[in-house]
Each structure stands twice: as C-alpha cells, then as structure tokens.
Scaffold this active site. Structure first.
Site, PDB file in Angstrom:
ATOM      1  N   LYS A 160       0.842  -1.204   0.000  1.00  0.00           N
ATOM      2  CA  LYS A 160       0.000   0.000   0.000  1.00  0.00           C
ATOM      3  C   LYS A 160       0.878   1.256   0.000  1.00  0.00           C
ATOM      4  O   LYS A 160       0.659   2.201  -0.761  1.00  0.00           O
ATOM      5  CB  LYS A 160      -0.935  -0.013   1.222  1.00  0.00           C
ATOM      6  CG  LYS A 160      -1.607   1.312   1.522  1.00  0.00           C
ATOM      7  CD  LYS A 160      -2.605   1.746   0.468  1.00  0.00           C
ATOM      8  CE  LYS A 160      -2.900   3.223   0.580  1.00  0.00           C
ATOM      9  NZ  LYS A 160      -3.877   3.734  -0.341  1.00  0.00           N
TER      10      LYS A 160
ATOM     11  N   CYS B  57      -2.978  10.652   0.988  1.00  0.00           N
ATOM     12  CA  CYS B  57      -2.224   9.432   0.679  1.00  0.00           C
ATOM     13  C   CYS B  57      -0.860   9.751   0.083  1.00  0.00           C
ATOM     14  O   CYS B  57       0.162   9.554   0.718  1.00  0.00           O
ATOM     15  CB  CYS B  57      -3.034   8.570  -0.294  1.00  0.00           C
ATOM     16  SG  CYS B  57      -4.498   7.865   0.463  1.00  0.00           S
TER      17      CYS B  57
END
Ligand SMILES: NC(=O)c1ccc[n+]([C@@H]2O[C@H](COP(=O)([O-])OP(=O)(O)OC[C@H]3O[C@@H](n4cnc5c(N)ncnc54)[C@H](O)[C@@H]3O)[C@@H](O)[C@H]2O)c1
Length: 408
Positions: A203, A257
């Site tokens: 991720k 993110c």
C-alpha cells in the site's frame, strides 16, 4: 455476520454503506457526534458521486446502525487517520492504537480486527501486536489481526470500491478466507491474500511510486520551461513508447495518501531512502514554483498587485471537496510566511469560508481579478472556460484547451 466499522470518514463511510447495502449487518462507529447525526438524517458528510444513493440504499436496507462507541461484532474494520509526525517523518499511529484498544475492550473471543488505515511496514508487528498480546494475557481472548489497505480514489470511489483488487494481509489463511467473503459482499475485484507486512508495504509503495512519477514530471516541467520546450507534448510523445508512462506535472501533490505515505519510508529508512525523499521534496516545492511563475506572468502582463490575482480551486484534486494538504493551501502558507496577502480564492466545492479573501460566487470572483491561476481541474472550470476570456489565465493543470493560457 456482524461488522463494526470504526471511523466513518472518506474511507470508512463508503465501506460501511457498501457492506450494509449488500446485506451485511453493519454498525458504523465514529467519535464525532456531528458525523453520526448527519448520517442519521440521511445526509452525506462529504460530496462524492453516487454516495447519496448508496446512503439511501444502506438506510432502507435496515442493515445499518450507528454508534459513538465500538460494539460486539464478528469483524472490526478500522479506518481511522494515520498522519505522519512532521519532524521524524514516522507514522503517527496513535489513532490506530486507540481504536484497537477500544475494540479489545468489548470484542468477543475469536473476532477479527481488519485495519484498513494505511500504515508503515511493521506497524502491526510493532504497535498493534503488543497490545493484542497484552490483552490476550489479561483476558484470555484470542483476537485475529489483518491488514486490508484501501486504495480507492476520491472522485471515483464507488466504482473503485466495487472493482479494484483488494490486498488482504493475514497471519492465518482461514482468516483470509473469511475476509474474502466479507469484502466479496460488495467487491468484484480480485482478492489477493498475502502476509501482513507485505500488505502494509505494498500500500505504501503504490502511493510512493506515484509520488516519484509525479516528481519526475514536475522536474521535467522545470527543464522544459528553462529551454522553451512544451512539457506536455514531450510527455505525450515519450508515453507513446510501450514501456514509458509518465504522469502529469502539476501545482503540487496533496491529499491524505500520496503526500503522506512516502514520508513513512523516509522516517523508517533514513539511511537508505534517496529517491523517495527527494521526490517528496520536489513535490512539496512545487507550490513555491507556481508562486514564482505567478510573479513572472504578472510582470509580463503588467499586473502590479497580488490582489488582482485569483486562485481557482482549493481541493487537492478535481471534483472532490477534500482540501487536505492541497497545493493551494500549501501555496497560501508560503505566502503567509512572506506576509504576502490579498490573493483571491474560489472553489465551487468549498461552500464555507476557509481562508481570507475567499469567494462563494464565481462571477464576483471573476469580476474582481485580472489573472486566474487554475490550481484544480474541476469539471466546473472546464465547462466555464469561455467565461475566462479576457483574463490572463495560468493553467497549472493543463486542463483548458479552448483559450490561450500560460503553463507551468
Ligand atoms: N481519503 C482517501 O482517499 C484514502 C484512500 C486510501 C486510504 N486512506 C487511508 O484510510 C485511513 C482513513 O482515512 P480517511 O480519509 O477516511 O480519514 P478521515 O479523517 O476522513 O476519517 C477518519 C474518521 O475516523 C474517526 N476516528 C478517529 N479515531 C476514532 C476512534 N478511536 N473511534 C471511532 N472513530 C474514530 C474520525 O472522527 C474520522 O471521522 C487513513 O489511514 C488514510 O491514509 C485514505
């Protein structure tokens, strides 16, 4: 099966609603009472395509309830914030740790905690497992842990929730099978079961890969500017190569993110990272570069005062209302450092006043400026491109093609 989703923000809420709308019994938990009250009234807490309909469907299903605390369930999905510590660049895992402790205080033996929040590799081993072990020693309860990172993109969340593949990091394959069933209730994408640390690392590096690619594009923009080349044409032609895929330059990188996760690797591996750190620095520098370009373009057009310039867009990407870490806010911060003020700001998605000199009406905003800097490629500005005629336009997103504009 009963699911308790903890943290009803940009990630937890669509996940909870998707599960409830697809037949699972879901309790959504958030500490913020205003979030619970808004959802109870059938209203969305943020703007996202298709979410109003999904909320109605979830409420009508009778499968959704809300609570300000964790409740007994079979599976706990944790989607709380994971910022980084500004000085050390390491993950700030306090929200995850607190949520895990909250769950452990009430969860039944054998239940599963799936952490969806993005965490740096090793966080579950270093932060979460000790808490689980302490709890097991005290209560005798054996709780399973998993990491199921979320990768949806705001603006197209519901499509991606349904269609993206999912990484499911587990210790025990039977927990992986159970979570495949839970996520398979609404997700048609491939379910990839792996170990927890691989799930954590993949991720983080997915976002890091994009950050580096954008930094490369931003650096190309500066090279092309110096020697009078069109960076967009250069990238377009280079991308015709079958193994080249360069992303677009822009005014900087924001959001929760891409502008955050690479720092976790910088914080944890300071003696190894080089490209990753520099990519972050290049992208963080970009709003300052935009300011320099604004100043050049003002001079070229004899625009004397910053009050005659307007920034269009405050969000970190197009067609969403999320302003976290946005290039526009970064740019305004730089200006504040130099006590420069008066630049005007407008974003059709931000309907409350966040910063000084912000407008709520597009026409008044246009009337009051000579130069527009397009910081975000909302469909709204593309559709209203004709109304910019007669203005000096600096398009940092290369999204306006029907009028003459300055580029990065
Ligand atoms: N936003 C995105 O596009 C995106 C995409 C992929 C992954 N992520 C990751 O998902 C995670 C969540 O991000 P987000 O954007 O949804 O954050 P958010 O800030 O929108 O939502 C988090 C919510 O958690 C709540 N919360 C915090 N601690 C809690 C607790 N102990 N109990 C109950 N509620 C609690 C907060 O009140 C808040 O409403 C982060 O790790 C983020 O990096 C986000």
């Amino acid at each position: 099966m009963k699911i308790n989703v903890i943290g009803l923000g940009y990630i937890g809420l669509p996940t909870a609603l998707s599960m409830a709308a697809n037949g699972l019994n879901v309790i959504g938990t958030d500490l913020k009472q205003d979030i619970l009250d808004t959802i109870k009234k059938g209203k969305m807490t943020f703007q996202e395509k298709g979410m109003d309909e999904l909320l109605s469907k979830a409420r009508e299903s009778g499968n959704l309830s809300l609570s300000d605390r964790c409740v007994e369930a079979d599976v706990y999905i944790i989607s709380v914030p994971t910022p980084y510590i500004k000085i050390s660049k390491k993950i700030d895992s306090k929200y995850v740790e607190k949520a895990v402790r909250d769950v452990l205080s009430i969860c039944p033996d054998g239940s599963v905690i799936a952490i969806e929040s993005t965490v740096s590799p090793g966080t579950i081993d270093d932060v979460v497992r000790p808490v689980l072990e302490e709890n097991e020693n005290e209560s005798g309860k054996k709780i399973h842990i998993a990491h199921v990172p979320e990768r949806i993109i705001p603006g197209n969340m519901l499509y991606e929730l349904r269609n993206n593949s999912r990484t499911i990091g587990v210790d025990d394959p039977s927990v992986g099978e159970m979570l495949k069933e839970v996520y398979g209730s609404f997700c048609m994408g491939q379910m990839i079961v792996t170990d927890i640390k691989t799930a954590e690392m993949t991720k983080v590096i997915e976002n890091t890969y994009r950050d580096i690619n954008i930094a490369f594009a931003n650096e190309l923009a500066k090279i092309c500017r110096r020697d009078n080349m069109d960076v967009y044409e250069v990238i377009r032609v280079a991308n015709m190569h079958p193994r080249v895929n360069i992303l677009s330059p822009g005014p900087g990188v924001g959001g929760h993110c891409i502008s955050v996760d690479p720092w976790f690797l910088v914080g944890d591996y300071p003696d190894i990272v080089n490209i990753i750190r520099h990519a972050r620095l290049v992208n963080d520098e970009q709003p300052r570069y935009v300011l320099e370009r604004i100043s050049e373009i003002m001079q070229e057009n004899s625009i004397q005062k910053i009050e005659e310039v307007g920034l269009y867009g405050m969000t970190y990407k197009e067609n969403v209302d999320d302003t976290r870490e946005s290039p526009t806010l970064q740019l305004l911060d730089y200006m504040k450092q130099y006590a420069a003020k008066g630049i005007k700001v407008y974003d059709p998605y931000i309907t409350y006043n966040m910063v000084p000199d912000q407008y709520q009406n597009f026409d008044s905003f246009l009337n009051d400026v000579k130069m527009i800097v397009v910081m975000v490629a909302h469909d709204h500005i593309i559709n209203n491109c004709a109304s910019l005629k007669g203005k000096v336009v600096f398009d940092t997103r290369n999204c306006l093609h029907d009028i003459e504009t300055y580029k990065l």
